[in-house]
Design an enzyme around this catalytic site. Sequence first.
Site, PDB file in Angstrom:
ATOM      1  N   CYS A 174       3.206  -0.881 -11.320  1.00 24.24           N
ATOM      2  CA  CYS A 174       2.716  -0.981  -9.915  1.00 24.24           C
ATOM      3  C   CYS A 174       1.145  -1.010  -9.779  1.00 24.24           C
ATOM      4  O   CYS A 174       0.423  -2.010 -10.521  1.00 24.24           O
ATOM      5  CB  CYS A 174       3.265  -0.104  -9.052  1.00 24.24           C
ATOM      6  SG  CYS A 174       3.071  -0.574  -7.329  1.00 24.24           S
ATOM      7  N   LYS A 231       1.800   5.938 -15.729  1.00 21.83           N
ATOM      8  CA  LYS A 231       1.107   5.073 -14.704  1.00 21.83           C
ATOM      9  C   LYS A 231      -0.034   5.853 -15.023  1.00 21.83           C
ATOM     10  O   LYS A 231      -0.301   6.943 -14.647  1.00 21.83           O
ATOM     11  CB  LYS A 231       1.697   5.213 -13.620  1.00 21.83           C
ATOM     12  CG  LYS A 231       1.170   4.556 -12.540  1.00 21.83           C
ATOM     13  CD  LYS A 231       1.909   4.622 -11.208  1.00 21.83           C
ATOM     14  CE  LYS A 231       1.447   3.629 -10.024  1.00 21.83           C
ATOM     15  NZ  LYS A 231       2.268   3.800  -8.749  1.00 21.83           N
ATOM     16  N   LYS A 281       0.473  13.276  20.331  1.00 26.06           N
ATOM     17  CA  LYS A 281       1.838  12.554  20.582  1.00 26.06           C
ATOM     18  C   LYS A 281       2.333  12.102  19.344  1.00 26.06           C
ATOM     19  O   LYS A 281       3.651  12.197  19.049  1.00 26.06           O
ATOM     20  CB  LYS A 281       1.838  11.445  21.720  1.00 26.06           C
ATOM     21  CG  LYS A 281       1.521  12.078  23.286  1.00 26.06           C
ATOM     22  CD  LYS A 281       1.778  10.856  24.140  1.00 26.06           C
ATOM     23  CE  LYS A 281       1.002  11.441  25.583  1.00 26.06           C
ATOM     24  NZ  LYS A 281       1.280  10.011  26.462  1.00 26.06           N
ATOM     25  N   SER A 338      13.487  -2.374  24.260  1.00 28.29           N
ATOM     26  CA  SER A 338      14.860  -2.112  23.999  1.00 28.29           C
ATOM     27  C   SER A 338      15.594  -3.220  23.624  1.00 28.29           C
ATOM     28  O   SER A 338      16.707  -3.191  22.849  1.00 28.29           O
ATOM     29  CB  SER A 338      15.274  -1.063  25.086  1.00 28.29           C
ATOM     30  OG  SER A 338      15.492  -1.903  26.349  1.00 28.29           O
ATOM     31  N   GLU A 366      10.013   0.714 -10.233  1.00 27.39           N
ATOM     32  CA  GLU A 366       9.247   2.083 -10.644  1.00 27.39           C
ATOM     33  C   GLU A 366      10.130   3.236 -10.052  1.00 27.39           C
ATOM     34  O   GLU A 366      10.856   3.031  -8.878  1.00 27.39           O
ATOM     35  CB  GLU A 366       7.927   1.751  -9.841  1.00 27.39           C
ATOM     36  CG  GLU A 366       7.170   3.048  -9.812  1.00 27.39           C
ATOM     37  CD  GLU A 366       5.930   3.152  -9.092  1.00 27.39           C
ATOM     38  OE1 GLU A 366       5.646   2.080  -8.444  1.00 27.39           O
ATOM     39  OE2 GLU A 366       5.134   4.068  -9.167  1.00 27.39           O
TER      40      GLU A 366
END
Lengths: 551, 551
Positions: free
Chosen positions: B154, B117, B522, B306, B46
């Site tokens: 899709c 589509k 945040k 980490s 696509e």
Amino acid sequence: MKSSRLRVAVAQIDTTVGDFPGNSEKIVAFGRRAESAGADLVLFPELAVSGYPPRDLVERRSFLDEAERATDRIARATGSATWLYGAPLRNRARTGRNVFNAAVAARAGRRVGEYHKRLLPTYDVFDEGRYFEPGRGPGLVLRIKGWRVGVTICEDIWNDKTFWKRPLYAPDPVAELAALDLDLHVNVSASPYTLGKDRLRRRMMGRIARRTKVPLVSCNLVGGNDGLVFDGASAAFDETGRVVGSSRSFEEDFWTIDLPGGRGPKPPVEDDVAGLRRALVLALSDYAAKCGFREAVLGVSGGIDSAVTAALAAEALGAEKVLGVAMPGPYSSKGSLRDARDLAKRLGIRLIEIPIGPVFDAYRGVLGPAFGPGDCVPAEENLQARIRGAILMGLSNRFGYLVLSTGNKSEIAVGYCTLYGDMAGGYALISDIPKTLVYELARRINRERETIPARTIAKAPSAELRPNQKDSDTLPPYAILDPLIEALVDRSLPVDAAAERAKASKRLAREIARRIDRNEYKRRQMPPGPKVTAKAFGEGRRYPIAHRFRV
Amino acid sequence: MKSSRLRVAVAQIDTTVGDFPGNSEKIVAFGRRAESAGADLVLFPELAVSGYPPRDLVERRSFLDEAERATDRIARATGSATWLYGAPLRNRARTGRNVFNAAVAARAGRRVGEYHKRLLPTYDVFDEGRYFEPGRGPGLVLRIKGWRVGVTICEDIWNDKTFWKRPLYAPDPVAELAALDLDLHVNVSASPYTLGKDRLRRRMMGRIARRTKVPLVSCNLVGGNDGLVFDGASAAFDETGRVVGSSRSFEEDFWTIDLPGGRGPKPPVEDDVAGLRRALVLALSDYAAKCGFREAVLGVSGGIDSAVTAALAAEALGAEKVLGVAMPGPYSSKGSLRDARDLAKRLGIRLIEIPIGPVFDAYRGVLGPAFGPGDCVPAEENLQARIRGAILMGLSNRFGYLVLSTGNKSEIAVGYCTLYGDMAGGYALISDIPKTLVYELARRINRERETIPARTIAKAPSAELRPNQKDSDTLPPYAILDPLIEALVDRSLPVDAAAERAKASKRLAREIARRIDRNEYKRRQMPPGPKVTAKAFGEGRRYPIAHRFRV
């Protein structure tokens, strides 16, 4: 039989997203006030029950449960008048999205009608196609004292095929509704402010009233919600399209109008810059209140951006609730500190001074071995900005202040700003204001008295991150840059057309377009700030970071 | 007359958004390869021409111009086979959106068909309703060697009314297409990876093939694009729904299958954690490559987050391209530095050590008077994290490294992280991985050899921002927290249902739900990172910040 007179009340209220108790209480209070004033019909804004925009909260079952309960509670409070109020209501069909963007009519203690918004804006800042199932035509016609009152919600009326060059939707709910022989058309909306949009909105609504020969009364939301600020500016139009009543902008308002022939209030219309100033003040005061902040802190550099931000913050929160922080660094000029102090005195805000030198030296000490020899200037410029950002965030963590970042649209567009540095903060109040407009705002604020030091307005802008730095070392004059940004960002024009429109060279236009693209990663991490132009960075402009489209 | 044999090639390629020259060249190269291999039909993903998702780039005129030109250029390169490739193409009608999400069929040097589509996903990370005008049924049927080949894109196949409890759309393009007497159904897609989705996708596609009694061949996109990673995993199903061929996941792949009765390759299917690891490696290597980064830097604390991030980065970019930075602070344990060094040695990455003490002391010196007496602990904890963030960003500014932030989904959910501190960076590689899954990844990585120090896996997690701090001081055990987050975030369950599902108390569920809400500000400023769960923070979860919904 149609009664000779219908009294319509417009309750332009400021709602809070998810505050079902607070919003319901407000709706009931205004509804009762309208009934006391003898109104037959009371209009409230779109999604008044839940606040707008609720965004992904509508995907929570408990949110929809609360919305249903509040909708019923409000209906039970109705008396002689018909109340029309917006709410997100469940779609009980077996296919499609879960929720309708609905307007509920209630009277004498019970719900008497429900309309589902048909055209769902899904562009710019709007995501309604993500959340709502579109209603199916031809819409709701309420019978009130014999009047036939047709209902639409916001976008439903923004698809007039005689007004727009290229209508976005195939259906035209206004035309379909008008075919139903109406006496009155009411539109409840949450149509956000942008510069000059009020004029467009009135022109369009007047055209609809005239074309359909039906009076139109709108009730628009007022208030700030994250990056959106709603101006209200609800209005009534007679069947010739003339404005016969309107709300004050940028505040809650309540008025009634008798139809046909009556008149509502007509407050004077402000000019664009005065409106912009009120929009920013409302955006900030509502953001702070709705998030639970009472005080704000910002860096005050002596420059124009922080001066305008501080002045607006003092208006929004009260001068005593604003803390300015002057953070002189190794390349700050003497004049900067003087101008910062002068501004604080004129505004009556508290100012503290925290030098960044010791921290900067400590950073250089620990980073020196890793940086090694070579050009450390850009890294060290950013470090200074980040120290200032960390100091403001430290004060925020210590005392609960809202940090206001002070970047303007021009510098955010081209990345002339430091991520986690001057971009740090909880609210980016002037992030959608081009630099040239920041100056206009400053001059407007100073019309009453010299709140912003004249020197701050007069001096050449500088970030003061290296010796004798000026914005003009790195950027074209703002009088050229701003029209280029407007052409490239607000209008999505190709480089050549943008250059022509902004009277800039194609080379410069291409360079600026590339800088705008290249700095998307910074903007992805910027705090929200109020949208005031046709295209603000943030929620309404969704760009990939990793892409290779070359203009 | 239908020929007895049709050879279909699946070209599962990795495209770059906006890279029209690069994507075109790749399409042409694979198309020619398919023709050399005797294919009659070649499938590409696509929007292969423009890359996926192009987002607001499709609002640029110049972007659509390039897409049209590239589409034609590719068509001119076609020979004996029919190439089917996705492109954003203009809608020339006078109403509706400007663009179609199209699949173009071309053969013998010219375009021979175009499909638009119909079902446009507009939820979670998808915004297709924002950009594209939906196509109208019943769809495109290509005639190739007498075969009737139906085309879908899709989402068109994700609305099977016998498969889903509540179909999102009224039309069912598959049912309509099946009514057209097909010999083959092909689906070109850009269906992003999430954990376990590959199994769901295959089950659903198999069901469609079986129900319609038509073989189905899919070609899915592979590669990373900002926060999305596409796994490929293209597959062929016979008319009984059996898988008869499939691509390797997480890499470009090319294969052919002869219909009817032929077999394509069938690479072994990996388990979920192995797939997750490859997804993250691909996401990062593509993000770096498509943004033009060759090296990455990250803080290495000696902890698990980490360590896993570093290990994945070394796989994605090469160990020699990854710089670890140990930044011991006043409350870092001796063991942490030792574990960081051990990790670096095991991975073969470079490690430098930059103590944050001198900078922390300098901050305390300049902030002391403003902080005054009283509780400065949270502010000082955040300061330590922000110093580390600024050091990494400084190295990035100095040397052009991509900064990897190392926060996991659990801590980002409840705000156990510092804005501009450990959240700082260009790419948040494990931001959608709950902590318990981070441990699973670590153990998986260590299956081959002990890449991640066993001590790092064994020790209790700690932020080490105050003396003897442990995550468990502030958070419930991750074995409880993670299922709660899954219930509240991924499933949007109400508190009571979430508590039950996660076997937690209602009180805890409510507290966690509130923490998740409270920390939206945040997350609004966090860097992008790859979505791997049903609901990742970021683009796919759009929450208001200023709201008062109380669970």
